[in-house]
Design a protein around this motif. Structure first.
Motif, short mmCIF file in Angstrom:
data_model
loop_
_atom_site.label_atom_id
_atom_site.label_comp_id
_atom_site.label_asym_id
_atom_site.label_seq_id
_atom_site.Cartn_x
_atom_site.Cartn_y
_atom_site.Cartn_z
N VAL A 196 0.80 -0.54 0.11
CA VAL A 196 0.01 0.38 -0.02
C VAL A 196 1.22 1.30 0.10
N LYS A 197 0.23 2.05 -0.43
CA LYS A 197 0.67 3.18 -0.18
C LYS A 197 0.38 4.62 -0.32
N ASP A 198 0.98 5.75 0.00
CA ASP A 198 0.86 6.82 0.92
C ASP A 198 -0.15 6.79 1.89
N LEU A 199 -0.81 5.93 2.78
CA LEU A 199 -2.42 5.90 3.49
C LEU A 199 -1.74 6.74 4.76
N ASN A 211 5.32 -4.83 2.01
CA ASN A 211 6.12 -4.01 1.11
C ASN A 211 6.23 -2.53 2.35
N ASP A 212 7.59 -2.56 1.81
CA ASP A 212 8.25 -0.94 2.34
C ASP A 212 8.66 -0.47 3.83
N TYR A 213 7.53 -0.94 4.78
CA TYR A 213 7.16 -0.42 5.88
C TYR A 213 7.79 -1.20 6.68
N THR A 271 0.38 -1.44 -14.04
CA THR A 271 0.11 -1.26 -12.73
C THR A 271 1.48 -0.01 -11.89
N LYS A 272 2.96 -0.10 -12.45
CA LYS A 272 3.34 0.98 -12.15
C LYS A 272 4.51 1.22 -13.07
N VAL A 273 4.34 2.77 -12.87
CA VAL A 273 5.84 3.06 -13.18
C VAL A 273 7.05 2.96 -13.15
N MET A 274 7.91 2.35 -13.99
CA MET A 274 9.46 2.21 -13.94
C MET A 274 9.90 2.72 -15.07
N ARG A 275 11.43 3.35 -14.12
CA ARG A 275 12.21 4.15 -15.32
C ARG A 275 12.77 2.26 -16.18
N PHE A 276 12.38 1.23 -15.48
CA PHE A 276 12.97 0.32 -16.36
C PHE A 276 12.50 -0.76 -17.85
#
Ligand SMILES: Cc1ncc(COP(=O)(O)OP(=O)(O)O)c(N)n1
Ligand SMILES: Cc1ncsc1CCOP(=O)(O)O
Ligand SMILES: [Mg+2]
Length: 496
Positions: free
Chosen positions: A325-328, A354-356, A421-426
């Motif tokens: 989850v993002k930005d909650l 993920n992340d946290y 689903t996700k913006v990536m530079r790859f």
């Protein structure tokens, strides 16, 4: 080492001929061929050389060198490697030609042969700084770095200082190779630095006297990888692997010492270098000890954004699931992590947050999934000490070498296909790259593949032997998520 491109790629070596065949132009062309790059060559000098020494050197005329440089220009080398330049006259005329070249240049500042003979005179050494503005990457060994900087190198700090000096003299990036540093240790440390990055590459030391041509092979392998379009940091990893693999297969020639080999073919994990964390001291760095996953391979791996989805997936029997989850707000996040952990306790399975990572530790999740950027800030030793598993995202060779230094519990590879689903530079990695990384890593790490994988694509992905497929939409947007999980599982089971 790299597969055949759809169009012929060319790379140029500007170097001296080694009659014993192990270094110089001969090593460069063998390396280019190994990387599926067509080699162009401009020969600055002929050396009469064998393992006992350099017996005679005959310089090419400036007219001949210039004519060769001009002749090959229409073949558009995609990268250039520079080796023996012999004297300041050759160095300066090559430099003049380089002023017009728009492609990356890797320079191995060749000064003497392994057997001892001088390959660059004192005026050439004095003029070397003229060349540096045209060099993308300079790859001196310790002795060459000492000569170019006028410093004495005995410690890790001396190497870092020499790299700073070389950058200040005009090189864009420098890789100081440590083949002759701490020779009694079982690791080989190289140091990379440019304006953006600095890191230590730690590789297994391949102890062999058959090491003629090591510097030539490294620099031409990096140039070949650059010709393929790899970023410099990825090309450095590929170059280092080619040298380690080549040294491991190097043989003597009769009773004489031999040269680094050019075996080609897939590389083994023992030759994959580790890129140590940016703040790590290369001699004191301690690898964290992450727990292994309980269920390996990781199997069907839904990546979902609610505790409800975590519960539904685990209830359906998936071995692995991730809460992403993002930005909650903090209290919503806490609640989500808490509920997800409760679902895991009820149904079993491997729950990654993920992340946290702090919340994951606090609520006793099974593991944490981190991206490469997160590795800069997360306390990975704390994650390991708390007994949580760690999964790491990888999109490039450099990232794989970086993850390899922390020995995570699993490696994720992506994006395999493009995904909204996700913006990536790859760019999407594709199945061929996935296969290469599965073959390289699978003996040491459980793996998963992610990005754009749907039910139709799952069998081809599973065929790589990756053992796990991580998906967002294929489960959360499926008309029947239970059937989707079942079908993904069937694809994976078919390859076990
Ligand atoms: C299994 C798996 N692989 C890769 C990712 C991507 O993670 P990360 O790089 O941390 O990027 P975000 O997911 O945070 O956008 C993943 N989540 N899971
Ligand atoms: C989080 C993430 N990391 C790499 S690709 C990706 C998204 C994958 O989503 P989908 O399975 O919908 O393509
Ligand atoms: Mg993340």
């Amino acid at each position: 080492m790299l597969s055949n491109p759809s169009q012929t790629l060319t790379a140029l070596t500007i170097a001296g001929s080694d009659s014993s065949g192990g270094a110089g132009i001969q090593a460069d062309l063998a390396t280019f061929a190994n990387f599926n790059v067509h080699g162009l060559s401009v020969i600055t000098a002929l050396t009469a050389q064998n393992p006992q020494g350099v017996h005679r050197v005959s310089l090419s005329s400036i007219e001949q060198i210039t004519a060769e440089l001009n002749a090959i220009e229409i073949l558009k080398p995609a990268a250039i490697k520079i080796g023996m330049l012999a004297n300041s006259e050759i160095l300066n005329s090559v430099n003049q030609w380089l002023n017009q070249q728009p492609v990356p240049v890797v320079c191995d500042p060749v000064m003497s042969a392994t057997s001892g003979g001088s390959l660059l005179d004192n005026n050439g050494i004095a003029d070397f700084k003229n060349l540096l503005n045209n060099i993308t990457l300079l790859t001196p060994n310790i002795r060459e770095a000492e000569i170019l900087t006028g410093t004495n190198i005995a410690t890790v700090e001396d190497i870092q200082l020499a790299a700073d000096n070389l950058l200040a003299m005009g090189a864009d990036s420098v890789l100081i190779t440590g083949g002759h540093f701490l020779e009694e240790s079982d690791v080989c440390l190289d140091y990379f630095k440019n304006a953006e990055q600095q890191y230590w590459l730690r590789g297994k030391r391949i102890a062999t006297v058959n090491n003629h041509g090591t510097g030539c092979t490294l620099s031409s392998a990096i140039a070949a990888a650059l010709a393929h379009g790899y970023e410099l940091i990825d090309a450095v990893v590929l170059g280092k692997m080619a040298v380690s693999q080549g040294l491991s297969q190097a043989q003597s020639i009769g009773n004489f010492t031999g040269a680094v080999a050019h075996p080609g073919g897939p590389c083994r994990i023992e030759f994959l270098p580790e890129i140590l964390p940016a703040n790590a001291h290369p001699l004191e760095y301690k690898t964290p000890a992450f727990s292994r996953c309980t269920t390996e391979p990781l199997g069907v791996y839904p990546v979902v954004d609610s505790a409800d989805w975590v519960e539904k997936c685990l209830a359906e029997g998936v071995p692995t699931v991730q809460l992403r989850v993002k930005d909650l707000p903090e209290d919503t996040l806490r609640e989500l992590v808490k509920q997800s952990v409760a679902a895991q306790q009820k149904y079993g399975g491997q729950l990654f947050i993920n992340d946290y990572w702090q919340l994951a530790i606090e609520y006793g999740a099974y593991g944490v999934h981190l991206g490469q950027e997160d590795l800069d800030t997360a306390d990975i030793h704390q994650i390991a000490e708390a007994g949580l598993r760690l999964g790491v995202s990888n999109h490039a060779w450099y990232e794989i070498a970086r993850a390899h230094a922390i020995k995570p519990s699993y490696m994720a590879i992506g994006p395999i296909y493009s995904t909204p689903t996700k913006v990536m530079r790859f760019a999407p990695q594709g199945l061929e790259q996935l296969q290469e990384w599965v073959d390289l890593l699978k003996s040491e790490y459980p793996m998963t593949a992610i990005g754009g994988i749907n039910l139709e694509r799952a069998p081809a992905v599973a065929k790589s032997g990756v053992g796990s497929i991580a998906v967002v939409r294929a489960v959360t947007e499926a008309a029947d998520y239970k059937a989707a999980i079942n079908e993904l599982n069937n694809s994976l089971q078919a390859e076990l």
